[in-house]
Design an enzyme around this catalytic site. Sequence first.
Site, PDB file in Angstrom:
ATOM      1  N   GLU A   1       3.338   8.079   9.063  1.00  0.00           N
ATOM      2  CA  GLU A   1       3.823   7.527  10.341  1.00  0.00           C
ATOM      3  C   GLU A   1       5.333   7.676  10.523  1.00  0.00           C
ATOM      4  O   GLU A   1       5.823   7.737  11.649  1.00  0.00           O
ATOM      5  CB  GLU A   1       3.434   6.058  10.463  1.00  0.00           C
TER       6      GLU A   1
ATOM      7  N   ARG B   1     -11.232  23.132  15.331  1.00  0.00           N
ATOM      8  CA  ARG B   1     -10.145  22.293  15.850  1.00  0.00           C
ATOM      9  C   ARG B   1      -9.093  22.024  14.777  1.00  0.00           C
ATOM     10  O   ARG B   1      -9.405  22.036  13.591  1.00  0.00           O
ATOM     11  CB  ARG B   1     -10.700  20.899  16.186  1.00  0.00           C
TER      12      ARG B   1
ATOM     13  N   ILE C   1       0.846  -1.195   0.000  1.00  0.00           N
ATOM     14  CA  ILE C   1       0.000   0.000   0.000  1.00  0.00           C
ATOM     15  C   ILE C   1       0.882   1.245   0.000  1.00  0.00           C
ATOM     16  O   ILE C   1       0.428   2.321  -0.347  1.00  0.00           O
ATOM     17  CB  ILE C   1      -0.986   0.043   1.195  1.00  0.00           C
ATOM     18  N   ASP C   2       2.157   1.090   0.389  1.00  0.00           N
ATOM     19  CA  ASP C   2       3.049   2.250   0.521  1.00  0.00           C
ATOM     20  C   ASP C   2       3.531   2.796  -0.829  1.00  0.00           C
ATOM     21  O   ASP C   2       4.041   3.913  -0.887  1.00  0.00           O
ATOM     22  CB  ASP C   2       4.276   1.892   1.363  1.00  0.00           C
TER      23      ASP C   2
ATOM     24  N   GLN D   1      -6.470   1.205   6.547  1.00  0.00           N
ATOM     25  CA  GLN D   1      -5.993   1.515   5.189  1.00  0.00           C
ATOM     26  C   GLN D   1      -5.688   0.273   4.360  1.00  0.00           C
ATOM     27  O   GLN D   1      -5.603   0.336   3.143  1.00  0.00           O
ATOM     28  CB  GLN D   1      -4.713   2.357   5.266  1.00  0.00           C
TER      29      GLN D   1
HETATM   30  O1  F6P Z   1       4.295  -2.180   4.408  1.00  0.00           O
HETATM   31  C1  F6P Z   1       3.036  -1.672   4.577  1.00  0.00           C
HETATM   32  C2  F6P Z   1       2.824  -1.119   5.936  1.00  0.00           C
HETATM   33  O2  F6P Z   1       1.527  -0.739   5.859  1.00  0.00           O
HETATM   34  C3  F6P Z   1       3.713   0.051   6.407  1.00  0.00           C
HETATM   35  O3  F6P Z   1       3.335   1.316   5.953  1.00  0.00           O
HETATM   36  C4  F6P Z   1       3.589  -0.051   7.896  1.00  0.00           C
HETATM   37  O4  F6P Z   1       4.679   0.541   8.565  1.00  0.00           O
HETATM   38  C5  F6P Z   1       3.569  -1.518   8.110  1.00  0.00           C
HETATM   39  O5  F6P Z   1       2.969  -2.085   6.953  1.00  0.00           O
HETATM   40  C6  F6P Z   1       2.855  -1.931   9.368  1.00  0.00           C
HETATM   41  O6  F6P Z   1       2.505  -3.270   9.295  1.00  0.00           O
HETATM   42  P1  F6P Z   1       2.219  -4.227  10.549  1.00  0.00           P
HETATM   43  O7  F6P Z   1       1.427  -3.447  11.512  1.00  0.00           O
HETATM   44  O8  F6P Z   1       1.485  -5.362   9.956  1.00  0.00           O
HETATM   45  O9  F6P Z   1       3.555  -4.621  11.083  1.00  0.00           O
END
Ligand code: F6P
Length: 342
Positions: free
Chosen positions: A221, A162, A126-127, A274
């Site tokens: 994130e 807000r 998804i990234d 997502q």
């Molecule tokens: O690789 C996709 C992704 O959605 C990243 O953006 C995210 O950091 C990671 O997976 C988190 O995945 P999980 O919570 O399954 O370790």
Amino acid sequence: MRVGVLTGGGDCPGLNAVIRAVVRKGVQTHGFELVGYRDGWRGPLEGLTMPLGVEQCRGILPRGGTILGSSRTNPFGVEGGVERIRENLAADGVDALVAIGGEDTLGVATRLAELGVDVVGVPKTIDNDLSGTDFTFGFDTAVNIATEAIDRLHTTAESHHRVLVVEVMGRHAGWIALHSGIAGGASEVLIPEQPFDIDDVCRRVETRFQTQYAPIIVVAEGAVPADGSGMTLTSGEKDAFGHVRLGGIGDRLAAEIEQRTGKEARAVVLGHVQRGGTPTAFDRWLATRFGLHAIDAVADGAFGTMMALRGTRIERVPLAEGTGELKVVSAEEYAEAQVFFG
Ligand code: F6P
């Protein structure tokens, strides 16, 4: 020919569409027999298989997740892992593998291909941060989910005056943040590629309120403050590929903005929402085409390659090209979004 199929890494909308296309064309056109390996690289490592024929693929096109299961197992981190994979493939009578995954899963495929294992890759995440391909499937669905969330959050931001901070996925690359931020009319997009200055962010928050709008800040994130002042929270835990579990930048940012500007600020973390649920039509289309071309690559003996979208064409590129370097947001692309900041 007997072909094994596996899905590794985080689940992603469209995985089942790839599996279905691989199986349908594999059986109908090439006369192959397919076998499912369960839970990513754990399947071939531990000999975990499941039947995979046309029957198992009925009705799975619109379903999220993966019927094969997934894991972040890294066979190169396991003593004798590669040998065990070779032995299990031989024992299962499997001649070749289709590996569907992101940076880590295809990174393993790249190394295995170099060691002589016959493997073809399909890029998933998804990234959207895999090089070699214009897009990965799953990204469009994630962007649509994030955009809908931003649309909905606008109303609360405006009604309550807000600041709303929306944390989206993107560990090293800000593609989801950038695309959903532009599509959702965010007043600020913060991405890992461009460390942010908290003073500037707060200044734009004030400006936004002065023009009778409420700020919506989309933050990936993996975004970090420019001075490295430790605003990113990590749990310290790592997975089998050594990735630290991220989380917390949205909450930290909201607290910081509230404290500095005196404006009420809330964070919404979209997290695994997502990645869940049914893929968009675009992702089903892309995933299906990747699957069709991947099984053709197996039939042609084009091992060590990965399917890639180039314009509207699906091309074969060396696996190493897709996994060697992450595709990140350029300064020019980020500048397009900056026009709307504040
Ligand atoms: O690789 C996709 C992704 O959605 C990243 O953006 C995210 O950091 C990671 O997976 C988190 O995945 P999980 O919570 O399954 O370790």
